[in-house]
Motif scaffolding. Structure first.
Motif, PDB file in Angstrom:
ATOM      1  N   LEU A   1       8.655 -15.663  -2.443  1.00 36.97           N
ATOM      2  CA  LEU A   1       7.220 -14.526  -2.830  1.00 36.97           C
ATOM      3  C   LEU A   1       8.161 -13.427  -3.254  1.00 36.97           C
ATOM      4  O   LEU A   1       8.935 -12.693  -2.776  1.00 36.97           O
ATOM      5  CB  LEU A   1       6.483 -14.383  -1.380  1.00 36.97           C
ATOM      6  N   GLU A   2       7.466 -13.084  -4.826  1.00 31.12           N
ATOM      7  CA  GLU A   2       8.271 -11.910  -5.614  1.00 31.12           C
ATOM      8  C   GLU A   2       7.084 -11.267  -5.685  1.00 31.12           C
ATOM      9  O   GLU A   2       6.134 -11.416  -6.460  1.00 31.12           O
ATOM     10  CB  GLU A   2       8.813 -12.463  -6.622  1.00 31.12           C
ATOM     11  N   PHE A   3       7.442  -9.738  -5.589  1.00 27.12           N
ATOM     12  CA  PHE A   3       6.717  -8.848  -5.985  1.00 27.12           C
ATOM     13  C   PHE A   3       6.555  -8.650  -7.713  1.00 27.12           C
ATOM     14  O   PHE A   3       7.785  -8.779  -8.150  1.00 27.12           O
ATOM     15  CB  PHE A   3       7.275  -7.447  -5.402  1.00 27.12           C
ATOM     16  N   LEU A   4       5.345  -8.397  -8.434  1.00 25.22           N
ATOM     17  CA  LEU A   4       5.543  -8.273  -9.533  1.00 25.22           C
ATOM     18  C   LEU A   4       4.901  -6.778 -10.007  1.00 25.22           C
ATOM     19  O   LEU A   4       5.741  -6.168 -10.803  1.00 25.22           O
ATOM     20  CB  LEU A   4       4.256  -9.106 -10.299  1.00 25.22           C
ATOM     21  N   ILE A   5       3.886  -6.392  -9.625  1.00 26.95           N
ATOM     22  CA  ILE A   5       3.472  -5.075 -10.115  1.00 26.95           C
ATOM     23  C   ILE A   5       2.487  -4.454  -8.972  1.00 26.95           C
ATOM     24  O   ILE A   5       1.889  -5.300  -8.195  1.00 26.95           O
ATOM     25  CB  ILE A   5       2.659  -5.328 -11.401  1.00 26.95           C
ATOM     26  N   TYR A   6       2.340  -2.975  -9.059  1.00 25.35           N
ATOM     27  CA  TYR A   6       1.735  -2.439  -8.208  1.00 25.35           C
ATOM     28  C   TYR A   6       0.950  -1.398  -8.819  1.00 25.35           C
ATOM     29  O   TYR A   6       1.334  -0.528  -9.718  1.00 25.35           O
ATOM     30  CB  TYR A   6       2.558  -1.553  -7.088  1.00 25.35           C
ATOM     31  N   PHE A   7      -0.491  -1.346  -8.648  1.00 21.02           N
ATOM     32  CA  PHE A   7      -1.524  -0.510  -9.155  1.00 21.02           C
ATOM     33  C   PHE A   7      -2.018   0.527  -7.961  1.00 21.02           C
ATOM     34  O   PHE A   7      -2.328   0.168  -6.799  1.00 21.02           O
ATOM     35  CB  PHE A   7      -2.746  -1.252  -9.683  1.00 21.02           C
ATOM     36  N   GLN A   8      -2.016   1.672  -8.404  1.00 22.60           N
ATOM     37  CA  GLN A   8      -2.632   2.817  -7.499  1.00 22.60           C
ATOM     38  C   GLN A   8      -3.756   3.346  -8.325  1.00 22.60           C
ATOM     39  O   GLN A   8      -3.620   3.911  -9.343  1.00 22.60           O
ATOM     40  CB  GLN A   8      -1.811   3.958  -7.186  1.00 22.60           C
ATOM     41  N   GLY A   9      -5.257   2.941  -8.021  1.00 23.91           N
ATOM     42  CA  GLY A   9      -6.088   3.083  -9.031  1.00 23.91           C
ATOM     43  C   GLY A   9      -5.651   2.468 -10.416  1.00 23.91           C
ATOM     44  O   GLY A   9      -5.634   1.205 -10.537  1.00 23.91           O
ATOM     45  N   ASN A  10      -6.085   3.041 -11.314  1.00 23.42           N
ATOM     46  CA  ASN A  10      -5.793   2.282 -12.783  1.00 23.42           C
ATOM     47  C   ASN A  10      -4.477   2.466 -13.179  1.00 23.42           C
ATOM     48  O   ASN A  10      -4.049   1.762 -14.364  1.00 23.42           O
ATOM     49  CB  ASN A  10      -6.622   2.759 -13.904  1.00 23.42           C
ATOM     50  N   SER A  11      -3.452   3.194 -12.721  1.00 22.10           N
ATOM     51  CA  SER A  11      -2.117   3.291 -13.183  1.00 22.10           C
ATOM     52  C   SER A  11      -1.133   2.517 -12.176  1.00 22.10           C
ATOM     53  O   SER A  11      -1.604   2.018 -11.151  1.00 22.10           O
ATOM     54  CB  SER A  11      -1.636   4.856 -12.927  1.00 22.10           C
TER      55      SER A  11
END
Lengths: 115, 109
Positions: free
Chosen positions: B43-53
């Protein structure tokens, strides 16, 4: 960087046997620790968690204690059932920074319980 | 909705084609994460969003991968010019990663 190392499987047990799946971690600061379970054909589910040292997470008969001195979070169950057959993932959640909430997972341990 | 939903549940595509994967997080959850689960890599992390950013895109494996989030809700992960090594289950999670969707199984032929 953060990392999680968990016991390699597969682990095969008879019903009612005692289960331990070892998990150790490397992280800066004070991460939160998790165990997730993935049953055959299903998605990832949170099994239990602990957010600070010496906390014990528990759910469905499973337990794990956050040991900061040994950087470990071993999963245990006193008497496994066939229905516990699944893949178990240990994970940590980093504290702060730009990746707040990002999970770092171990490789997963396949558990098979026979009747 | 009651939980995190993802669509499609399965996607089979040919090498070189573009694909879009969708995630609908739990209503009100501002944090959203994409992960990938593959046989060789776990399991690999790809991307994190906080709101729209997206403060952390460090897990995206190449510039063929992109993601966006609009209205602080639905997110789309786009893979351009798919390769066979992109075959995996793509998972979305919300609320500090404690609620996962069922995933999209992507197979690149």
């Amino acid at each position: 960087g953060d990392s999680v190392t968990q016991m390699e499987g597969p682990v095969t047990l008879s019903e009612e046997a005692f289960l331990t799946i070892n998990c150790t971690y490397t992280a800066t600061g004070y991460p939160s620790l998790f165990w997730y379970v993935q049953y055959p054909g299903e998605g990832l589910q949170l099994l239990l968690k602990a957010t600070k040292a010496d906390d014990k997470g528990s759910n469905k008969g499973f337990e794990a204690t956050y040991r900061k001195e040994t950087t470990s979070f071993h999963l245990e169950k006193g008497s496994v059932q066939v229905s516990d057959s699944a893949v178990y993932f240990c994970a940590l959640r980093s504290a702060g920074g730009t990746s707040y909430g990002k999970l770092t997972f171990g490789q997963g341990t396949i558990l098979t319980v026979h009747p | 909705g009651a939980g995190v939903s993802q669509s499609p549940s399965n996607k089979v595509t040919e090498k070189g084609k573009d694909v879009e994967l969708r995630c609908d997080p739990i209503s009100g959850h501002t944090a959203l994460y994409w992960y990938r689960q593959s046989l060789g890599q776990g399991l690999e992390f790809l991307i994190y969003f906080q709101g729209n950013s997206a403060p952390d895109k460090s897990g995206l494996p190449s510039d063929r991968f992109s993601a966006e989030r609009t209205g602080g809700s639905v997110s789309t992960l786009t893979i351009q010019r798919t390769q066979q090594e992109d075959s995996a289950v793509y998972l979305c999670a919300s609320s500090l990663g404690q609620f996962f969707g069922p995933g999209t199984r992507l197979t690149v032929l």
